[in-house]
Design a protein around this motif. Sequence first.
Motif, PDB file in Angstrom:
ATOM      1  N   THR A 106     -12.672  -1.974  -4.684  1.00  0.00           N
ATOM      2  CA  THR A 106     -11.256  -2.207  -4.972  1.00  0.00           C
ATOM      3  C   THR A 106     -10.801  -3.629  -4.679  1.00  0.00           C
ATOM      4  OG1 THR A 106     -10.566  -1.508  -2.747  1.00  0.00           O
ATOM      5  CG2 THR A 106     -10.733   0.203  -4.459  1.00  0.00           C
ATOM      6  N   ARG A 107     -11.641  -4.411  -4.018  1.00  0.00           N
ATOM      7  CA  ARG A 107     -11.212  -5.744  -3.595  1.00  0.00           C
ATOM      8  C   ARG A 107     -11.273  -6.756  -4.735  1.00  0.00           C
ATOM      9  NH1 ARG A 107     -15.302  -6.338   1.297  1.00  0.00           N
ATOM     10  NH2 ARG A 107     -16.631  -5.673  -0.437  1.00  0.00           N
ATOM     11  N   LEU A 108     -10.614  -7.888  -4.513  1.00  0.00           N
ATOM     12  CA  LEU A 108     -10.639  -8.978  -5.460  1.00  0.00           C
ATOM     13  C   LEU A 108     -11.243 -10.223  -4.816  1.00  0.00           C
ATOM     14  CD1 LEU A 108      -8.597  -7.110  -6.993  1.00  0.00           C
ATOM     15  CD2 LEU A 108      -7.502  -9.220  -7.795  1.00  0.00           C
ATOM     16  N   ALA A 109     -11.797 -11.077  -5.644  1.00  0.00           N
ATOM     17  CA  ALA A 109     -12.242 -12.399  -5.201  1.00  0.00           C
ATOM     18  C   ALA A 109     -11.094 -13.373  -5.437  1.00  0.00           C
ATOM     19  CB  ALA A 109     -13.485 -12.832  -5.969  1.00  0.00           C
ATOM     20  N   TYR A 110     -10.840 -14.207  -4.438  1.00  0.00           N
ATOM     21  CA  TYR A 110      -9.689 -15.110  -4.477  1.00  0.00           C
ATOM     22  C   TYR A 110     -10.149 -16.542  -4.258  1.00  0.00           C
ATOM     23  CZ  TYR A 110      -5.423 -17.403  -2.723  1.00  0.00           C
ATOM     24  OH  TYR A 110      -4.374 -18.267  -2.518  1.00  0.00           O
ATOM     25  N   PHE A 111      -9.692 -17.427  -5.132  1.00  0.00           N
ATOM     26  CA  PHE A 111     -10.025 -18.845  -5.016  1.00  0.00           C
ATOM     27  C   PHE A 111      -8.733 -19.653  -5.105  1.00  0.00           C
ATOM     28  CE2 PHE A 111     -13.285 -16.531  -7.301  1.00  0.00           C
ATOM     29  CZ  PHE A 111     -14.454 -16.846  -6.626  1.00  0.00           C
ATOM     30  N   VAL A 112      -8.572 -20.616  -4.233  1.00  0.00           N
ATOM     31  CA  VAL A 112      -7.428 -21.519  -4.324  1.00  0.00           C
ATOM     32  C   VAL A 112      -7.942 -22.949  -4.209  1.00  0.00           C
ATOM     33  CG1 VAL A 112      -6.931 -21.377  -1.840  1.00  0.00           C
ATOM     34  CG2 VAL A 112      -5.129 -22.078  -3.440  1.00  0.00           C
TER      35      VAL A 112
ATOM     36  N   PHE B 193     -12.036  -9.678 -10.148  1.00  0.00           N
ATOM     37  CA  PHE B 193     -12.388  -8.432  -9.488  1.00  0.00           C
ATOM     38  C   PHE B 193     -13.750  -8.614  -8.830  1.00  0.00           C
ATOM     39  CE2 PHE B 193      -9.613  -6.993 -13.013  1.00  0.00           C
ATOM     40  CZ  PHE B 193      -8.567  -6.493 -12.224  1.00  0.00           C
ATOM     41  N   ALA B 194     -13.873  -8.157  -7.606  1.00  0.00           N
ATOM     42  CA  ALA B 194     -15.106  -8.370  -6.852  1.00  0.00           C
ATOM     43  C   ALA B 194     -16.315  -7.751  -7.528  1.00  0.00           C
ATOM     44  CB  ALA B 194     -14.954  -7.820  -5.434  1.00  0.00           C
TER      45      ALA B 194
ATOM     46  N   LYS C 298     -16.145 -21.355  -1.379  1.00  0.00           N
ATOM     47  CA  LYS C 298     -14.873 -21.339  -0.661  1.00  0.00           C
ATOM     48  C   LYS C 298     -14.009 -20.140  -1.031  1.00  0.00           C
ATOM     49  CE  LYS C 298     -14.653 -26.325   0.070  1.00  0.00           C
ATOM     50  NZ  LYS C 298     -13.868 -27.573  -0.105  1.00  0.00           N
ATOM     51  N   GLY C 299     -14.542 -19.255  -1.879  1.00  0.00           N
ATOM     52  CA  GLY C 299     -13.793 -18.067  -2.239  1.00  0.00           C
ATOM     53  C   GLY C 299     -13.826 -17.020  -1.146  1.00  0.00           C
ATOM     54  N   ARG C 300     -12.980 -16.027  -1.292  1.00  0.00           N
ATOM     55  CA  ARG C 300     -12.896 -14.935  -0.326  1.00  0.00           C
ATOM     56  C   ARG C 300     -12.815 -13.604  -1.079  1.00  0.00           C
ATOM     57  NH1 ARG C 300      -7.821 -16.121   3.462  1.00  0.00           N
ATOM     58  NH2 ARG C 300      -8.754 -14.401   4.638  1.00  0.00           N
ATOM     59  N   VAL C 301     -13.465 -12.579  -0.553  1.00  0.00           N
ATOM     60  CA  VAL C 301     -13.321 -11.220  -1.068  1.00  0.00           C
ATOM     61  C   VAL C 301     -12.315 -10.510  -0.177  1.00  0.00           C
ATOM     62  CG1 VAL C 301     -14.462  -9.017  -1.459  1.00  0.00           C
ATOM     63  CG2 VAL C 301     -15.633 -11.139  -2.042  1.00  0.00           C
ATOM     64  N   LEU C 302     -11.202 -10.078  -0.783  1.00  0.00           N
ATOM     65  CA  LEU C 302     -10.081  -9.578   0.017  1.00  0.00           C
ATOM     66  C   LEU C 302      -9.592  -8.219  -0.468  1.00  0.00           C
ATOM     67  CD1 LEU C 302      -8.003 -12.874   0.238  1.00  0.00           C
ATOM     68  CD2 LEU C 302      -9.237 -11.787   2.114  1.00  0.00           C
ATOM     69  N   PRO C 303      -9.192  -7.354   0.465  1.00  0.00           N
ATOM     70  CA  PRO C 303      -8.552  -6.087   0.092  1.00  0.00           C
ATOM     71  C   PRO C 303      -7.106  -6.324  -0.308  1.00  0.00           C
ATOM     72  CG  PRO C 303      -8.628  -6.292   2.462  1.00  0.00           C
ATOM     73  CD  PRO C 303      -9.368  -7.480   1.923  1.00  0.00           C
TER      74      PRO C 303
ATOM     75  N   ARG D 181       0.818  -1.221   0.000  1.00  0.00           N
ATOM     76  CA  ARG D 181       0.000   0.000   0.000  1.00  0.00           C
ATOM     77  C   ARG D 181       0.845   1.262   0.000  1.00  0.00           C
ATOM     78  NH1 ARG D 181      -0.201  -2.433   4.952  1.00  0.00           N
ATOM     79  NH2 ARG D 181       0.225  -1.219   6.845  1.00  0.00           N
ATOM     80  N   TYR D 182       2.121   1.157   0.335  1.00  0.00           N
ATOM     81  CA  TYR D 182       3.006   2.321   0.303  1.00  0.00           C
ATOM     82  C   TYR D 182       3.579   2.536  -1.099  1.00  0.00           C
ATOM     83  CZ  TYR D 182       2.760   1.551   5.332  1.00  0.00           C
ATOM     84  OH  TYR D 182       2.306   1.360   6.615  1.00  0.00           O
ATOM     85  N   GLU D 183       3.925   1.457  -1.769  1.00  0.00           N
ATOM     86  CA  GLU D 183       4.534   1.575  -3.092  1.00  0.00           C
ATOM     87  C   GLU D 183       3.534   1.978  -4.168  1.00  0.00           C
ATOM     88  OE1 GLU D 183       8.054  -1.287  -3.948  1.00  0.00           O
ATOM     89  OE2 GLU D 183       6.583  -2.418  -2.798  1.00  0.00           O
ATOM     90  N   ASP D 184       2.352   1.359  -4.132  1.00  0.00           N
ATOM     91  CA  ASP D 184       1.344   1.686  -5.133  1.00  0.00           C
ATOM     92  C   ASP D 184      -0.041   1.471  -4.543  1.00  0.00           C
ATOM     93  OD1 ASP D 184      -0.305   2.060  -7.286  1.00  0.00           O
ATOM     94  OD2 ASP D 184       0.913   0.896  -8.681  1.00  0.00           O
ATOM     95  N   PRO D 185      -0.668   2.515  -4.028  1.00  0.00           N
ATOM     96  CA  PRO D 185      -2.002   2.376  -3.450  1.00  0.00           C
ATOM     97  C   PRO D 185      -3.116   2.351  -4.489  1.00  0.00           C
ATOM     98  CG  PRO D 185      -1.264   4.638  -3.254  1.00  0.00           C
ATOM     99  CD  PRO D 185      -0.117   3.869  -3.847  1.00  0.00           C
ATOM    100  N   GLU D 186      -2.803   2.619  -5.758  1.00  0.00           N
ATOM    101  CA  GLU D 186      -3.831   2.744  -6.783  1.00  0.00           C
ATOM    102  C   GLU D 186      -4.009   1.472  -7.607  1.00  0.00           C
ATOM    103  OE1 GLU D 186      -5.757   5.319  -6.881  1.00  0.00           O
ATOM    104  OE2 GLU D 186      -4.644   6.357  -5.306  1.00  0.00           O
ATOM    105  N   SER D 187      -2.933   0.992  -8.225  1.00  0.00           N
ATOM    106  CA  SER D 187      -3.033  -0.164  -9.122  1.00  0.00           C
ATOM    107  C   SER D 187      -1.834  -1.091  -8.920  1.00  0.00           C
ATOM    108  CB  SER D 187      -3.113   0.299 -10.581  1.00  0.00           C
ATOM    109  OG  SER D 187      -3.263  -0.803 -11.444  1.00  0.00           O
TER     110      SER D 187
END
Length: 363
Positions: A82-88, A220-221, A134-139, A21-27
């Motif tokens: 801004t969050r993403l959905a993550y599946f493993v 993308f969420a 089993k997915g998660r929505v994560l920042p 979040r310090y190096e690139d808070p946007e993309s």
Amino acid sequence: MPVRDYGVWKALPVHYEFEDRYEDPESPHLSLYYHDNKANPPQFDPGYRRNHRGGPRDPNRPSEIPGLFRAAINIKSRDEETRLAYFVRHDFVNHPIAEKLAKLDFGFHPMRKVDELDGKGLDYIRGALFTSQKGRVLPHDIPGVNNDLIDVLEPEVKKAIQAQATIFVFGSMFKTRNGIHNVHMNQGNILNFRNDDGVFQDGGLLIRYDDHWTGVLLAFASQAVHTDDNDGHALEPLVTWTDVLPVDRVENSVTITEALVNPQGADDRAARTKESITLGNLTSHEVSLESWSFHNSAGQTQDLPRNAVLAPWAMRKFEVPNCPLSNSGDTITLLNEKGLRVDGVSYGRRQGQQEGRPIVFAH
């Protein structure tokens, strides 16, 4: 119009870096560096290229590493959501695409030329790649343990590198031909990216180990979970991953499952040290309990042990000598490190009088 130059790259990972979040808070991105020359791999010393964290990005530091390709993996959206959905999925070897991919040569393969897959790539909606529940929505990057996308993605790529696993990266080749992007779902997009929609052209990272496969899949969420079978556009009424996936809230992560209120023997100090509370982890990821605490109705507290953790779906018993549980009925509250309520239960006199038997709480 679908994404351009879509295909799959069979390769060997050697290094990774990510933007916090310090190096690139946007993309921000996680960059996974790899090569596809197994017979004559390029020489690379990861010691000269350390991941820079804790401050603004160095504008003079190039993203590319000579001799290596790069997979640019999005870890935050530019959308309002801004969050993403993550599946493993750690049993990906059971998916029929795994056997077909194993036959590919190393290198990039445009999907239209991959006969083994009939020209079809990944499809999050039609491909049965994962169990969505089993997915998660994560920042992107927030304080805490195992609660953001960097926390869950970094261990997977790190393990692949250390194990010298083979990776299969689905996405779009850079125009410069030295890497790949769009390593995420590529359909059901918001209006600004609707032109990228298509079916069987989703991105993702599949990892082949000696004894198993792991699939790491990102969306993308804000993307739709129901799309048109022909063009991949979102269908109405709009339902997104945010709508269907559980959000990681502390009040839904851990519950009080049992309490031993009246241990066998006299109700004295010695017996009270055997009073205990059992916690259950309701998530598919490890939960840190550091600085969490129990509270009774009298205001007495019991801090959980330093570095205490709960494994996925696990239960663990904690003795509570500093937080006595009344045999006449009581309340038990679980607070997290911020003092926020995670769970709470209560019991009456009749339950409290049951000697030697734990009280089981239904949720």
